[in-house]
Design a protein around this motif. Sequence first.
Motif, PDB file in Angstrom:
ATOM      1  N   SER A  93       0.809  -1.487   0.012  1.00  0.00           N
ATOM      2  CA  SER A  93      -0.059  -0.050   0.015  1.00  0.00           C
ATOM      3  C   SER A  93       1.029   1.169   0.144  1.00  0.00           C
ATOM      4  N   PHE A  94       0.246   2.421  -0.575  1.00  0.00           N
ATOM      5  CA  PHE A  94       1.136   3.716  -0.815  1.00  0.00           C
ATOM      6  C   PHE A  94       0.562   4.569   0.370  1.00  0.00           C
ATOM      7  N   SER A  95      -0.446   3.857   1.228  1.00  0.00           N
ATOM      8  CA  SER A  95      -0.987   4.797   2.386  1.00  0.00           C
ATOM      9  C   SER A  95      -0.012   5.156   3.337  1.00  0.00           C
ATOM     10  N   LYS A  96       0.874   4.589   3.800  1.00  0.00           N
ATOM     11  CA  LYS A  96       1.892   5.086   4.790  1.00  0.00           C
ATOM     12  C   LYS A  96       3.032   5.472   3.997  1.00  0.00           C
ATOM     13  N   SER A  97       3.552   4.589   3.013  1.00  0.00           N
ATOM     14  CA  SER A  97       5.211   5.041   2.362  1.00  0.00           C
ATOM     15  C   SER A  97       5.107   5.984   1.645  1.00  0.00           C
ATOM     16  N   LEU A  98       3.923   6.538   0.984  1.00  0.00           N
ATOM     17  CA  LEU A  98       3.857   8.084   0.397  1.00  0.00           C
ATOM     18  C   LEU A  98       2.862   8.984   1.152  1.00  0.00           C
ATOM     19  N   SER A  99       2.443   8.484   2.095  1.00  0.00           N
ATOM     20  CA  SER A  99       1.689   9.309   3.001  1.00  0.00           C
ATOM     21  C   SER A  99       0.126   9.788   2.082  1.00  0.00           C
ATOM     22  N   LEU A 100      -0.438   8.796   1.564  1.00  0.00           N
ATOM     23  CA  LEU A 100      -1.681   8.659   0.879  1.00  0.00           C
ATOM     24  C   LEU A 100      -2.786   8.083   1.097  1.00  0.00           C
ATOM     25  N   PRO A 101      -3.067   7.969   2.593  1.00  0.00           N
ATOM     26  CA  PRO A 101      -4.056   6.937   2.859  1.00  0.00           C
ATOM     27  C   PRO A 101      -5.285   7.226   2.431  1.00  0.00           C
ATOM     28  N   GLY A 102      -5.605   8.629   1.979  1.00  0.00           N
ATOM     29  CA  GLY A 102      -7.129   8.959   1.600  1.00  0.00           C
ATOM     30  C   GLY A 102      -7.113   8.617  -0.060  1.00  0.00           C
ATOM     31  N   GLU A 103      -6.265   8.255  -0.610  1.00  0.00           N
ATOM     32  CA  GLU A 103      -6.203   8.200  -2.177  1.00  0.00           C
ATOM     33  C   GLU A 103      -6.464   6.691  -2.384  1.00  0.00           C
ATOM     34  N   ARG A 104      -6.335   5.812  -1.351  1.00  0.00           N
ATOM     35  CA  ARG A 104      -6.741   4.412  -1.511  1.00  0.00           C
ATOM     36  C   ARG A 104      -5.999   3.822  -2.908  1.00  0.00           C
ATOM     37  N   ILE A 105      -4.689   3.670  -2.565  1.00  0.00           N
ATOM     38  CA  ILE A 105      -3.872   2.942  -3.740  1.00  0.00           C
ATOM     39  C   ILE A 105      -2.961   2.078  -3.132  1.00  0.00           C
ATOM     40  N   GLY A 106      -2.824   0.799  -3.910  1.00  0.00           N
ATOM     41  CA  GLY A 106      -2.015  -0.188  -3.438  1.00  0.00           C
ATOM     42  C   GLY A 106      -1.922  -1.374  -4.460  1.00  0.00           C
ATOM     43  N   TYR A 107      -1.303  -2.519  -4.170  1.00  0.00           N
ATOM     44  CA  TYR A 107      -1.470  -3.434  -5.160  1.00  0.00           C
ATOM     45  C   TYR A 107      -1.059  -5.012  -4.485  1.00  0.00           C
ATOM     46  N   ILE A 108      -1.348  -5.928  -5.175  1.00  0.00           N
ATOM     47  CA  ILE A 108      -1.137  -7.536  -4.535  1.00  0.00           C
ATOM     48  C   ILE A 108      -0.146  -7.729  -5.751  1.00  0.00           C
ATOM     49  N   ALA A 109       1.034  -8.461  -5.340  1.00  0.00           N
ATOM     50  CA  ALA A 109       1.799  -9.079  -6.114  1.00  0.00           C
ATOM     51  C   ALA A 109       1.960 -10.626  -5.832  1.00  0.00           C
ATOM     52  N   VAL A 110       1.643 -11.384  -6.938  1.00  0.00           N
ATOM     53  CA  VAL A 110       1.721 -12.741  -6.627  1.00  0.00           C
ATOM     54  C   VAL A 110       3.137 -13.307  -7.129  1.00  0.00           C
ATOM     55  N   CYS A 111       3.923 -14.153  -6.022  1.00  0.00           N
ATOM     56  CA  CYS A 111       5.135 -14.602  -6.334  1.00  0.00           C
ATOM     57  C   CYS A 111       5.060 -15.261  -7.694  1.00  0.00           C
ATOM     58  N   PRO A 112       6.316 -15.151  -8.481  1.00  0.00           N
ATOM     59  CA  PRO A 112       5.964 -15.968  -9.946  1.00  0.00           C
ATOM     60  C   PRO A 112       6.766 -17.228  -9.774  1.00  0.00           C
ATOM     61  N   ASP A 113       7.518 -17.652  -8.431  1.00  0.00           N
ATOM     62  CA  ASP A 113       7.843 -18.996  -8.279  1.00  0.00           C
ATOM     63  C   ASP A 113       6.699 -19.827  -7.622  1.00  0.00           C
ATOM     64  N   MET A 114       5.763 -19.457  -7.445  1.00  0.00           N
ATOM     65  CA  MET A 114       4.534 -20.078  -6.832  1.00  0.00           C
ATOM     66  C   MET A 114       4.039 -20.992  -7.786  1.00  0.00           C
ATOM     67  N   ALA A 115       3.987 -22.494  -7.446  1.00  0.00           N
ATOM     68  CA  ALA A 115       3.513 -23.354  -8.531  1.00  0.00           C
ATOM     69  C   ALA A 115       2.565 -23.026  -9.566  1.00  0.00           C
ATOM     70  N   ALA A 116       1.329 -22.567  -8.938  1.00  0.00           N
ATOM     71  CA  ALA A 116       0.222 -22.426  -9.887  1.00  0.00           C
ATOM     72  C   ALA A 116      -0.142 -20.775  -9.785  1.00  0.00           C
ATOM     73  N   SER A 117       1.136 -19.999 -10.034  1.00  0.00           N
ATOM     74  CA  SER A 117       0.997 -18.613  -9.864  1.00  0.00           C
ATOM     75  C   SER A 117       0.068 -17.758 -10.860  1.00  0.00           C
ATOM     76  N   ALA A 118      -0.149 -18.535 -12.235  1.00  0.00           N
ATOM     77  CA  ALA A 118      -0.900 -17.785 -12.999  1.00  0.00           C
ATOM     78  C   ALA A 118      -2.458 -18.273 -12.741  1.00  0.00           C
ATOM     79  N   GLU A 119      -2.699 -19.214 -12.080  1.00  0.00           N
ATOM     80  CA  GLU A 119      -4.017 -19.456 -11.622  1.00  0.00           C
ATOM     81  C   GLU A 119      -4.472 -18.727 -10.293  1.00  0.00           C
ATOM     82  N   VAL A 120      -3.715 -18.764  -9.448  1.00  0.00           N
ATOM     83  CA  VAL A 120      -3.703 -17.935  -8.160  1.00  0.00           C
ATOM     84  C   VAL A 120      -4.087 -16.199  -8.639  1.00  0.00           C
ATOM     85  N   TYR A 121      -3.266 -15.841  -9.447  1.00  0.00           N
ATOM     86  CA  TYR A 121      -3.578 -14.515 -10.199  1.00  0.00           C
ATOM     87  C   TYR A 121      -5.099 -14.337 -10.531  1.00  0.00           C
TER      88      TYR A 121
END
Length: 398
Positions: free
Chosen positions: A245-273
């Motif tokens: 999340s960028f809420s604390k790292s860029l002090s943007l909590p009210g802007e509601r922005i972040g992301y999910i990253a799925v590990c590429p080494d996960m066996a079924a990474s494409a399916e989990v994504y």
Amino acid sequence: MGYNQKMYGLGSRRSIIREIFEYSKMRAAEIGMENVFDFSLGNPSVPAPAEVNEAIRDLLAEKDSVSLHGYTSAQGDAGVREAIANSIRMRFGVEMSPNLIYMTCGAAASLSICLRALIEEGADEECIVFAPFFTEYRVFVENAGGHVVVSQPNDKTLEIDPRDLESRINERTKAVILNSPNNPSGKVYTEDTLRALCKVLTKKSAEYGRPIYLIADEPYRELVYTDVTVPYLMNLYQNTLVCYSFSKSLSLPGERIGYIAVCPDMAASAEVYLAVCGAGRSLGYVCAPSLMQQVIARCLDAKVNVEAYRENRDLLYNSLTACGFDCVKPDGAFYLFVKSPSGDAYELYERAKAHELLVVPCDDFGVTGFVRIAYCVDHARVERALPAFRELAKEYGL
Ligand code: PLP
């Protein structure tokens, strides 16, 4: 009744933090804002870095309305996801693909999506959290149809106890949620601890013949005060999903922005994504705020002034320990975890309140007898609150 009782319960019983925050506003109206010392909410006082406003101005000048404010792809703009994947590759050496990044409205949405993507409905699955933990985890896990299981830390250090974790894993364990730097303790778990934790997860995944997922909740990753490292968990465990999340790292909590990253080494990474995309769709978390996606893509290397938080940490930690309070020294985030001298967190909360000091009793965070002080406030406010903390210490005979 005509409406969902569980949701009514969540809406009508505010979290203790929100409750205190509302009280603080009421009290400020009565006695003046300068006389209320509100340390309840993790709302960053340090301004967003200059790069953020510059990026907004540049984008407004450069782009037309549709490219600024129109829908992006459900999983986020392709260029933005590419920029994030490159940044992860450069910073942590993980071969991240933009096709494993899902843009979200902050860590809260990221967690809700990941849990919904992983937990099977009606299967009685469990998710382990490490005490002390962010209380909203309970809401997110239960909403996804899971049950929370709490792993207790080492009593003295509040470090995660891998043996306790191991004892709580069973055939219904689907995932664990890890938060370092930690809210509410400010602890940054050591690399040794995290390696031991990942070893347990690897062993247990092999034993049950399926992955036990590690959900790394990382809104405080960039807020560390010493040269301690915050290991990137994908490098330690392949079945990792990072909720950033960028809420604390860029002090943007009210802007509601972040992301999910799925590990590429996960066996079924494409399916989990794809399950992540499906969960985002089912929860209505598609197409994260377009302007903010583009802003953060230009600010991935920008930093807030962490020094300001460190100054608050030093002043508060040194002053409170000097007057006899027992505190966990935070290495990161912006919370000080203070033990109640009587062992009763609510008593300390009430006594502090009588001095207009608003702190959060943390029994619901999975360990009893502590309050949390959110020191992401102006330095002058910390300075002005110190006499009240000294009075409080005297009341306890410290
Ligand atoms: N996780 C933790 C540990 C937090 O402390 C917070 C917010 O304070 C969140 C998640 C939610 O963050 P966001 O504002 O990015 O939704």
